[in-house]
Structures are given as C-alpha cells and as structure tokens.
Design a protein around this motif. Sequence first.
Motif, PDB file in Angstrom:
ATOM      1  N   PRO A 109       8.006  89.218  26.491  1.00 43.70           N
ATOM      2  CA  PRO A 109       9.112  90.455  26.938  1.00 43.70           C
ATOM      3  C   PRO A 109       8.833  91.411  26.044  1.00 43.70           C
ATOM      4  CG  PRO A 109      10.041  88.072  26.672  1.00 43.70           C
ATOM      5  CD  PRO A 109       8.770  88.031  26.160  1.00 43.70           C
ATOM      6  N   SER A 110       8.877  92.599  26.570  1.00 45.45           N
ATOM      7  CA  SER A 110       8.543  93.913  25.813  1.00 45.45           C
ATOM      8  C   SER A 110       9.667  95.085  26.130  1.00 45.45           C
ATOM      9  CB  SER A 110       7.012  94.300  26.234  1.00 45.45           C
ATOM     10  OG  SER A 110       6.142  93.321  25.858  1.00 45.45           O
ATOM     11  N   VAL A 111       9.551  95.959  25.282  1.00 46.44           N
ATOM     12  CA  VAL A 111      10.429  97.236  25.481  1.00 46.44           C
ATOM     13  C   VAL A 111       9.800  98.561  25.102  1.00 46.44           C
ATOM     14  CG1 VAL A 111      12.976  98.381  25.040  1.00 46.44           C
ATOM     15  CG2 VAL A 111      12.746  95.913  25.618  1.00 46.44           C
ATOM     16  N   LEU A 112       9.646  99.335  25.881  1.00 52.70           N
ATOM     17  CA  LEU A 112       9.002 100.716  25.377  1.00 52.70           C
ATOM     18  C   LEU A 112      10.129 101.810  25.139  1.00 52.70           C
ATOM     19  CD1 LEU A 112       6.185 101.974  24.877  1.00 52.70           C
ATOM     20  CD2 LEU A 112       6.118 102.792  27.233  1.00 52.70           C
ATOM     21  N   MET A 113      10.016 102.368  24.155  1.00 56.86           N
ATOM     22  CA  MET A 113      11.069 103.526  23.900  1.00 56.86           C
ATOM     23  C   MET A 113      10.093 104.693  23.147  1.00 56.86           C
ATOM     24  SD  MET A 113      12.767 101.454  20.624  1.00 56.86           S
ATOM     25  CE  MET A 113      12.279  99.919  21.469  1.00 56.86           C
ATOM     26  N   THR A 114      10.983 105.776  23.245  1.00 58.65           N
ATOM     27  CA  THR A 114      10.606 107.020  22.418  1.00 58.65           C
ATOM     28  C   THR A 114      10.618 106.678  20.870  1.00 58.65           C
ATOM     29  OG1 THR A 114      12.870 107.910  22.321  1.00 58.65           O
ATOM     30  CG2 THR A 114      11.214 108.702  24.232  1.00 58.65           C
ATOM     31  N   ARG A 115       9.720 107.313  20.270  1.00 60.34           N
ATOM     32  CA  ARG A 115       9.772 107.364  18.851  1.00 60.34           C
ATOM     33  C   ARG A 115      10.663 108.503  18.094  1.00 60.34           C
ATOM     34  NH1 ARG A 115       5.201 109.288  14.280  1.00 60.34           N
ATOM     35  NH2 ARG A 115       6.079 108.171  12.617  1.00 60.34           N
ATOM     36  N   LEU A 116      11.553 108.036  17.201  1.00 65.32           N
ATOM     37  CA  LEU A 116      12.291 108.949  16.326  1.00 65.32           C
ATOM     38  C   LEU A 116      11.754 109.392  15.165  1.00 65.32           C
ATOM     39  CD1 LEU A 116      15.810 107.362  16.782  1.00 65.32           C
ATOM     40  CD2 LEU A 116      14.892 109.141  18.172  1.00 65.32           C
ATOM     41  N   SER A 117      11.922 110.525  14.947  1.00 67.65           N
ATOM     42  CA  SER A 117      11.375 111.066  13.591  1.00 67.65           C
ATOM     43  C   SER A 117      11.989 110.582  12.421  1.00 67.65           C
ATOM     44  CB  SER A 117      11.091 112.543  13.560  1.00 67.65           C
ATOM     45  OG  SER A 117      12.640 113.262  13.895  1.00 67.65           O
ATOM     46  N   GLY A 118      11.518 110.541  11.274  1.00 64.77           N
ATOM     47  CA  GLY A 118      12.379 110.143   9.968  1.00 64.77           C
ATOM     48  C   GLY A 118      11.572 109.120   9.425  1.00 64.77           C
ATOM     49  N   GLU A 119      12.207 108.494   8.220  1.00 64.75           N
ATOM     50  CA  GLU A 119      11.671 107.310   7.484  1.00 64.75           C
ATOM     51  C   GLU A 119      12.893 106.546   7.097  1.00 64.75           C
ATOM     52  OE1 GLU A 119       9.881 108.281   3.833  1.00 64.75           O
ATOM     53  OE2 GLU A 119      11.034 110.069   3.674  1.00 64.75           O
ATOM     54  N   VAL A 120      12.770 105.306   6.900  1.00 64.49           N
ATOM     55  CA  VAL A 120      13.860 104.389   6.136  1.00 64.49           C
ATOM     56  C   VAL A 120      13.862 104.847   4.550  1.00 64.49           C
ATOM     57  CG1 VAL A 120      14.414 101.954   5.420  1.00 64.49           C
ATOM     58  CG2 VAL A 120      13.421 102.574   7.738  1.00 64.49           C
ATOM     59  N   ILE A 121      14.973 104.964   4.105  1.00 62.04           N
ATOM     60  CA  ILE A 121      15.136 105.146   2.651  1.00 62.04           C
ATOM     61  C   ILE A 121      15.801 104.098   2.232  1.00 62.04           C
ATOM     62  CG2 ILE A 121      16.388 106.929   1.131  1.00 62.04           C
ATOM     63  CD1 ILE A 121      15.428 108.984   2.606  1.00 62.04           C
ATOM     64  N   LEU A 122      15.370 103.430   1.104  1.00 60.99           N
ATOM     65  CA  LEU A 122      16.150 102.352   0.468  1.00 60.99           C
ATOM     66  C   LEU A 122      16.471 102.811  -1.020  1.00 60.99           C
ATOM     67  CD1 LEU A 122      14.467  99.286   1.995  1.00 60.99           C
ATOM     68  CD2 LEU A 122      16.642 100.459   2.669  1.00 60.99           C
ATOM     69  N   LYS A 123      15.820 103.779  -1.351  1.00 60.62           N
ATOM     70  CA  LYS A 123      16.078 104.119  -2.919  1.00 60.62           C
ATOM     71  C   LYS A 123      16.330 105.732  -2.970  1.00 60.62           C
ATOM     72  CE  LYS A 123      12.844 100.728  -4.970  1.00 60.62           C
ATOM     73  NZ  LYS A 123      11.627 100.497  -5.745  1.00 60.62           N
ATOM     74  N   PRO A 124      17.708 105.769  -2.508  1.00 63.40           N
ATOM     75  CA  PRO A 124      18.071 107.285  -2.395  1.00 63.40           C
ATOM     76  C   PRO A 124      18.085 108.008  -3.696  1.00 63.40           C
ATOM     77  CG  PRO A 124      20.071 105.687  -2.028  1.00 63.40           C
ATOM     78  CD  PRO A 124      18.690 104.878  -2.180  1.00 63.40           C
ATOM     79  N   ARG A 125      18.013 109.284  -3.550  1.00 65.12           N
ATOM     80  CA  ARG A 125      17.895 110.179  -4.903  1.00 65.12           C
ATOM     81  C   ARG A 125      19.756 110.175  -5.324  1.00 65.12           C
ATOM     82  NH1 ARG A 125      13.702 115.158  -4.030  1.00 65.12           N
ATOM     83  NH2 ARG A 125      12.018 113.606  -4.125  1.00 65.12           N
ATOM     84  N   GLU A 126      20.312 110.433  -4.016  1.00 65.30           N
ATOM     85  CA  GLU A 126      21.875 110.748  -4.424  1.00 65.30           C
ATOM     86  C   GLU A 126      22.611 109.582  -3.732  1.00 65.30           C
ATOM     87  OE1 GLU A 126      23.334 112.581  -6.520  1.00 65.30           O
ATOM     88  OE2 GLU A 126      21.620 113.770  -7.006  1.00 65.30           O
ATOM     89  N   MET A 127      22.958 108.595  -4.419  1.00 65.12           N
ATOM     90  CA  MET A 127      23.630 107.449  -3.532  1.00 65.12           C
ATOM     91  C   MET A 127      24.876 107.897  -2.844  1.00 65.12           C
ATOM     92  SD  MET A 127      23.618 104.159  -3.039  1.00 65.12           S
ATOM     93  CE  MET A 127      22.394 103.243  -4.006  1.00 65.12           C
ATOM     94  N   SER A 128      25.575 108.530  -3.284  1.00 68.63           N
ATOM     95  CA  SER A 128      26.921 108.959  -2.757  1.00 68.63           C
ATOM     96  C   SER A 128      26.771 109.621  -1.243  1.00 68.63           C
ATOM     97  CB  SER A 128      27.730 109.958  -3.645  1.00 68.63           C
ATOM     98  OG  SER A 128      27.194 111.038  -3.869  1.00 68.63           O
ATOM     99  N   ILE A 129      25.722 110.679  -1.583  1.00 67.89           N
ATOM    100  CA  ILE A 129      25.562 111.398  -0.320  1.00 67.89           C
ATOM    101  C   ILE A 129      24.621 110.461   0.811  1.00 67.89           C
ATOM    102  CG2 ILE A 129      24.116 113.215   0.806  1.00 67.89           C
ATOM    103  CD1 ILE A 129      24.083 114.812  -1.949  1.00 67.89           C
ATOM    104  N   TRP A 130      23.837 109.730   0.354  1.00 72.62           N
ATOM    105  CA  TRP A 130      23.209 108.727   1.185  1.00 72.62           C
ATOM    106  C   TRP A 130      24.627 107.834   1.849  1.00 72.62           C
ATOM    107  CZ3 TRP A 130      22.583 103.036   0.773  1.00 72.62           C
ATOM    108  CH2 TRP A 130      21.574 102.648   1.581  1.00 72.62           C
TER     109      TRP A 130
END
Length: 312
Positions: A109-130
Amino acid sequence: MVLNENGSGQPLSQATLDWLKRQAGTGSRIKRVIPLKGGVSSAVYLIQGARNGELCEYVLRQFTDREWLDQEPDLAEHEAAALSNAYHAGLPAPKWIAADYTGEVCGHPSVLMTRLSGEVILKPREMSIWLEGLAGVLAELHHADTAAMKWNYFAYNDIVGLEVPDWTESPQAWKKIIERVQEGPPTYTPRLIHRDYHPANLLWENGKVSGIVDWVNSCYGPAGVDTGHCRVNLVQLYGVEVADAFLAAYLRTPGSAVEVEDGYWDMLSLTDFLCGPPEVYQGWIDLGFTGLTPQIIKERIDAYAVSLVARL
C-alpha cells in the motif's frame, strides 16, 4: 537506470517506478530515489524527477509493516484522507497526489505526496523559540476548520489491563497514574488531531515550522492526546522542564484547546508507552540525535510520572 542516493540500483520495484511515472504525468521521468531516514514503521522515499524539462520532487510512503497492516488494513486510505483534510484546511501538510490503497500495483500500500521544504531540528539553538513554534502550529491544527473523518481516536493500550511497569523506581506514582486513567476521561470537544505529534514529525525553515508530516494516524479526538504525546517525547529528549515549557507555550497560544490542562491527557499519553522497557527511539538515532541511553530515558520518564502525580 534509476539511482538511489549512493548511485546503486533502485530500491523500488519496476512496477512502482512505472506507477510513479503515470502519476507524475505525460513526459515525466524518474531520475533518483532516495530513502529517507526517521521513520520506523514504513518505508519513505524522496522521488526526484523531471517533467517537460522541469525538476520535480515527491515523497512516497510504502506501508511494509505486515503486523500493522493486519491491524489497520486501510492505512494508505487513512493517510490519503488525512493529508487531503489537512491540506485543504490550510495547514502546512503535504498535498496528496495519488495512492495505491491495497498495494495491488506497487506490491505495498502506497501514498504519493508533495515534498515540503525544510528539515527536522532536534537540537535547536534557542529552545524557547523552538518550543513556541512547536506549540503554535499545533494550536493552529487544533483550531483549523476541517471536514469530518471516519477515523476516530482510540487508545493504543488496554486501559483496564494496565499494570505498574516492573522497571520503574517510582511504582506509587505509576499506580496513581493508572488509577486516574482507568477512571475515564474528562469531557472534551472532538477535533482534528495529528495523533503522532512530536519534534521528528516537524520541518523547519528560516526559523519557522514549514511542515507537519506523517499524518497516517490523524483522526478526530481529544486535543490533549497531541499535547500529551508530544510532551512524553520532549521528556525523553530533553527532560520534564522542557515538556512543561511546551505545554505553557501551547496554552498561551490563540486557538489552543484549554481542556489539555487536565492532567488526565498527559497521564493517558504516558501509559501509551507501557509496551516494554524504556529504549531510545530509533528515529532519533537515524536523525543524528545522540547522547540518550535507556537508563536516561527511564529516569526521565519516572521523573515525569512523579511530576504528573504532583499535579493531582
């Protein structure tokens, strides 16, 4: 030859590649297939191609977990409906393009979708803003005007059969949590929820959330399930203080669901993780987050359990 990221042969069947070209339209060509990291229950690929001389990119998810499919055979249909619902509500979700609901063509079973720009961030520079961004887009999701879905929330575990985990150093806290969960939920307004909302399912670009991905579990249900699930993930990644800061950020965001203040939802979400001893989520490792151990996870989850009981 369709190449994958390291230049070797394609990871997808020829039938799947032919199906992809048909969905992309006349004059299209698939140039590269790149397996994406971060998911553990399905195979996800970045599809790079060209159509009439213009570059185009898509994301393909194939449901390969047989046990999950046995439990929920409509996974592809579910995600396709969720994507359409979220996208048409103006949420930062991929746009659904096509699906092979049964896997008759693609083998899975498969689903095709558009690609979104951006990246996963797990180590943010500013935790409060993140955290403000993490909380703000979730409040936007919960406030969105969306169409009804046929999928509704259900608990993953048998609530009646919950037991204090044998690994905990805080059994009394877990006992009280289980007792509260077994009393039943407070009243709430059903709304669209993501159902798997956590930092690894958000994309960031220029300091802002650019997308929410992995919508296969989305349904109508209590908003507290989203905040609670995200908080358990934040506890494991960073500790109780960060999880508390996220909840505070969510509650002061316009459009947030105030019923998430009831500690029941945090407790219920914590019991979702009672399916074995604490371990480090492989998706975080794949995304480059290091430094966690099962012992750290156990200590943080126990500390969270104690903090939730203190709120009672």
